[in-house]
Design an enzyme around this catalytic site. Structure first.
Site, PDB file in Angstrom:
ATOM      1  NE  ARG A  13     124.269  43.989 116.973  1.00  0.00           N
ATOM      2  CZ  ARG A  13     124.347  45.305 117.093  1.00  0.00           C
ATOM      3  NH1 ARG A  13     123.640  45.941 118.022  1.00  0.00           N
ATOM      4  NH2 ARG A  13     125.084  46.028 116.264  1.00  0.00           N
ATOM      5  CG  ASP A  14     121.857  47.716 115.154  1.00  0.00           C
ATOM      6  OD1 ASP A  14     120.842  48.161 115.700  1.00  0.00           O
ATOM      7  OD2 ASP A  14     122.874  48.405 114.966  1.00  0.00           O
ATOM      8  CG  HIS A 205     126.876  50.630 112.819  1.00  0.00           C
ATOM      9  ND1 HIS A 205     126.686  49.267 112.884  1.00  0.00           N
ATOM     10  CD2 HIS A 205     125.890  51.169 113.560  1.00  0.00           C
ATOM     11  CE1 HIS A 205     125.617  48.993 113.623  1.00  0.00           C
ATOM     12  NE2 HIS A 205     125.116  50.141 114.058  1.00  0.00           N
ATOM     13  CG  HIS A 207     121.496  53.380 113.659  1.00  0.00           C
ATOM     14  ND1 HIS A 207     120.547  52.439 113.919  1.00  0.00           N
ATOM     15  CD2 HIS A 207     122.659  52.877 114.150  1.00  0.00           C
ATOM     16  CE1 HIS A 207     121.087  51.408 114.553  1.00  0.00           C
ATOM     17  NE2 HIS A 207     122.383  51.647 114.710  1.00  0.00           N
ATOM     18  CB  CYS A 238     120.664  51.398 120.155  1.00  0.00           C
ATOM     19  SG  CYS A 238     121.497  51.064 121.717  1.00  0.00           S
ATOM     20  CG  ASN A 247     122.037  49.633 111.371  1.00  0.00           C
ATOM     21  OD1 ASN A 247     121.510  49.134 112.338  1.00  0.00           O
ATOM     22  ND2 ASN A 247     123.278  50.061 111.376  1.00  0.00           N
TER      23      ASN A 247
HETATM   24  P1  HMG Z   1     125.799  44.720 134.673  1.00  0.00           P
HETATM   25  O1  HMG Z   1     124.443  44.660 135.265  1.00  0.00           O
HETATM   26  O2  HMG Z   1     126.707  45.816 135.115  1.00  0.00           O
HETATM   27  O3  HMG Z   1     126.555  43.310 134.774  1.00  0.00           O
HETATM   28  O4  HMG Z   1     125.600  44.820 133.105  1.00  0.00           O
HETATM   29  P2  HMG Z   1     127.105  42.500 135.978  1.00  0.00           P
HETATM   30  O5  HMG Z   1     128.440  41.976 135.571  1.00  0.00           O
HETATM   31  O6  HMG Z   1     127.002  43.272 137.255  1.00  0.00           O
HETATM   32  O7  HMG Z   1     126.091  41.256 136.067  1.00  0.00           O
HETATM   33  C1  HMG Z   1     124.729  41.438 136.423  1.00  0.00           C
HETATM   34  C2  HMG Z   1     123.897  40.264 135.942  1.00  0.00           C
HETATM   35  O8  HMG Z   1     123.972  40.163 134.516  1.00  0.00           O
HETATM   36  C3  HMG Z   1     124.375  38.915 136.471  1.00  0.00           C
HETATM   37  O9  HMG Z   1     123.220  38.090 136.570  1.00  0.00           O
HETATM   38  C4  HMG Z   1     125.233  38.386 135.354  1.00  0.00           C
HETATM   39  O10 HMG Z   1     125.290  36.960 135.341  1.00  0.00           O
HETATM   40  C5  HMG Z   1     124.484  38.884 134.131  1.00  0.00           C
HETATM   41  P3  HMG Z   1     122.440  37.891 137.974  1.00  0.00           P
HETATM   42  O11 HMG Z   1     123.499  37.386 138.916  1.00  0.00           O
HETATM   43  O12 HMG Z   1     121.904  39.269 138.352  1.00  0.00           O
HETATM   44  O13 HMG Z   1     121.359  36.926 137.611  1.00  0.00           O
HETATM   45  N1  HMG Z   1     125.392  39.059 132.984  1.00  0.00           N
HETATM   46  C6  HMG Z   1     125.235  38.429 131.811  1.00  0.00           C
HETATM   47  N2  HMG Z   1     124.314  37.552 131.365  1.00  0.00           N
HETATM   48  C7  HMG Z   1     124.472  37.090 130.102  1.00  0.00           C
HETATM   49  N3  HMG Z   1     125.497  37.475 129.281  1.00  0.00           N
HETATM   50  C8  HMG Z   1     126.414  38.345 129.693  1.00  0.00           C
HETATM   51  C9  HMG Z   1     126.310  38.856 131.011  1.00  0.00           C
HETATM   52  N4  HMG Z   1     127.064  39.713 131.738  1.00  0.00           N
HETATM   53  C10 HMG Z   1     126.485  39.824 132.921  1.00  0.00           C
HETATM   54  N5  HMG Z   1     127.400  38.714 128.876  1.00  0.00           N
HETATM   55  C11 HMG Z   1     126.343  44.342 130.882  1.00  0.00           C
HETATM   56  C12 HMG Z   1     126.710  44.926 132.224  1.00  0.00           C
HETATM   57  C13 HMG Z   1     127.451  44.746 129.915  1.00  0.00           C
HETATM   58  C14 HMG Z   1     126.243  42.834 130.983  1.00  0.00           C
HETATM   59  C15 HMG Z   1     124.979  44.937 130.444  1.00  0.00           C
HETATM   60  O14 HMG Z   1     125.046  46.314 130.537  1.00  0.00           O
HETATM   61  C16 HMG Z   1     124.590  44.556 129.037  1.00  0.00           C
HETATM   62  O15 HMG Z   1     124.319  43.395 128.760  1.00  0.00           O
HETATM   63  N6  HMG Z   1     124.566  45.539 128.123  1.00  0.00           N
HETATM   64  C17 HMG Z   1     124.298  45.266 126.707  1.00  0.00           C
HETATM   65  C18 HMG Z   1     123.540  46.377 126.095  1.00  0.00           C
HETATM   66  C19 HMG Z   1     123.314  46.099 124.633  1.00  0.00           C
HETATM   67  O16 HMG Z   1     123.343  44.958 124.191  1.00  0.00           O
HETATM   68  N7  HMG Z   1     123.038  47.177 123.872  1.00  0.00           N
HETATM   69  C20 HMG Z   1     122.768  47.048 122.454  1.00  0.00           C
HETATM   70  C21 HMG Z   1     123.969  46.688 121.645  1.00  0.00           C
HETATM   71  S1  HMG Z   1     125.082  48.054 121.347  1.00  0.00           S
HETATM   72  C22 HMG Z   1     124.381  48.852 119.973  1.00  0.00           C
HETATM   73  O17 HMG Z   1     123.296  48.539 119.556  1.00  0.00           O
HETATM   74  C23 HMG Z   1     125.213  49.892 119.257  1.00  0.00           C
HETATM   75  C24 HMG Z   1     125.842  49.367 117.964  1.00  0.00           C
HETATM   76  O18 HMG Z   1     124.848  48.893 117.074  1.00  0.00           O
HETATM   77  C25 HMG Z   1     126.636  50.493 117.278  1.00  0.00           C
HETATM   78  C26 HMG Z   1     125.818  51.774 117.154  1.00  0.00           C
HETATM   79  O19 HMG Z   1     124.759  51.773 116.514  1.00  0.00           O
HETATM   80  O20 HMG Z   1     126.272  52.773 117.723  1.00  0.00           O
HETATM   81  C27 HMG Z   1     126.808  48.216 118.236  1.00  0.00           C
HETATM   82 MG    MG Z   2     123.661  50.119 115.747  1.00  0.00          MG
END
Ligand code: HMG
Ligand code: MG
Length: 296
Positions: A13-14, A205, A207, A238, A247
């Site tokens: 994933r990450d 966690h 990096h 990220c 990581n």
């Molecule tokens: P948004 O644009 O505000 O969402 O995004 P929305 O509710 O307004 O929906 C907009 C569109 O997105 C719609 O589609 C929804 O259906 C779709 P449209 O009508 O435009 O075709 N949608 C989705 N589709 C699939 N799955 C879903 C989903 N939700 C809405 N779950 C949202 C808000 C949270 C969805 C967006 O910002 C997002 O997906 N963000 C994820 C970012 C991400 O994955 N970042 C990386 C992971 S975090 C990380 O790496 C850190 C970590 O490792 C720890 C660290 O290192 O610190 C964990």
């Molecule tokens: Mg991370």
């Protein structure tokens, strides 16, 4: 008694979420299965996030449907909202992870809402998961610094970690998203959090952007933390933390801990083979010093 350290392998994933090249489902499935076979008891399988935000995770449902699940291994997936949770459930996820941040700017950039709003989004996920018998892990990003705001103090992390724990997350994974923290800062953070949260509920966690991750793990172990996230071959980053590298490499963690008499349950040789294999798939050198040393 030998101390046991639990590792959460986040490579699939990450590690892969930030890859520019397309990685097919078969490769992701093979990676997850290899990591479980190497002895990882928790292998993060993907993320049910918007494909517009993170295209690389788009096929997470297919990946989760296809993996052969090993007994005693959990396969967490990220779920930012109810829609993600429903997808994860349909794909038979046994564990999901909600992900918040200690920094307002990062919360906005990463999940498009404020910290307070994120809690409101997480509540129905956690309630539904409880009813479904699904475990919920909680991530807090930017615990030792933010790509947009700079320094983040432990007192900013505490309320976020505590809220996620109080909402029902069984474990809080503390993300040094930009890999800038040092052992001294890590210790200060854990010391403060441990005043209000059980130490057994905290995970690290780290990096490795600044090469501090393994030292931070040891600093956290000194403070009593026994669960750490790591990524095979040091894959990762990220998409919303520009310049952040992967990581800490799983092989480097396993080598360091096992050689120091701690038990991880992971077979280093199999992990190194997996690291060499995925590096070949991605067309690059392994990002683990241990793998490079062993394969020289
Ligand atoms: P948004 O644009 O505000 O969402 O995004 P929305 O509710 O307004 O929906 C907009 C569109 O997105 C719609 O589609 C929804 O259906 C779709 P449209 O009508 O435009 O075709 N949608 C989705 N589709 C699939 N799955 C879903 C989903 N939700 C809405 N779950 C949202 C808000 C949270 C969805 C967006 O910002 C997002 O997906 N963000 C994820 C970012 C991400 O994955 N970042 C990386 C992971 S975090 C990380 O790496 C850190 C970590 O490792 C720890 C660290 O290192 O610190 C964990
Ligand atoms: Mg991370």
């Amino acid at each position: 008694m030998t101390q046991t350290i639990s590792l959460v392998e986040v490579g699939p994933r990450d590690g892969l979420q930030n890859e520019k090249q397309t990685i097919d489902v078969a490769t992701k499935v093979a990676l997850i299965e290899r990591l479980a076979d190497a002895g990882m008891k928790s292998v993060e399988g993907g993320a049910f996030v918007s494909p517009k935000w993170v295209p690389q995770m788009a096929a997470s449902d297919e990946v989760m449907q296809k993996i052969k699940r090993a007994p005693g291994v959990s396969y967490p997936v990220l779920t930012p909202n109810r829609q993600g949770y429903e997808g994860a459930r349909a794909a038979k996820a046994d564990t999901v992870a909600v992900f918040g941040a200690a920094s307002e700017s990062f919360s906005q950039k990463n999940i498009n809402c404020s910290i307070e709003e994120s809690f409101e989004r997480f509540k129905p996920i956690i309630e539904a998961a409880k009813a479904d018998g699904v475990r919920v892990r909680g991530y807090v990003s930017c615990v030792l610094g933010c790509p947009y705001e700079g320094a983040i103090s432990p007192s900013q992390v505490l309320p976020v970690a505590r809220t996620l724990y109080d909402l029902g997350c069984y474990e809080i994974s503390l993300g040094d998203t930009i890999g800038a923290g040092t052992p001294k800062e890590t210790k200060a953070l854990i010391k403060l959090l441990a005043q209000e949260l059980p130490i057994s509920a905290l995970a690290g966690h780290f990096h490795d952007t600044y090469g501090q991750a393994l030292s931070n793990i040891w600093a956290a172990i000194d403070e009593g933390v026994t669960t750490f996230d790591c990524s095979v071959s040091g894959l990762g980053g990220c998409p919303y933390a520009k310049g952040a590298s992967g990581n800490v490499a799983s092989e480097d963690v396993v080598y360091s801990l096992e050689r120091s008499g701690l038990k991880t349950g992971v077979n280093l040789d199999k992990l190194i083979e997996t690291s060499l294999w995925i590096s070949e798939q991605l067309g690059r050198k392994p990002g683990s010093k241990v793998t490079l040393a062993r394969s020289a």
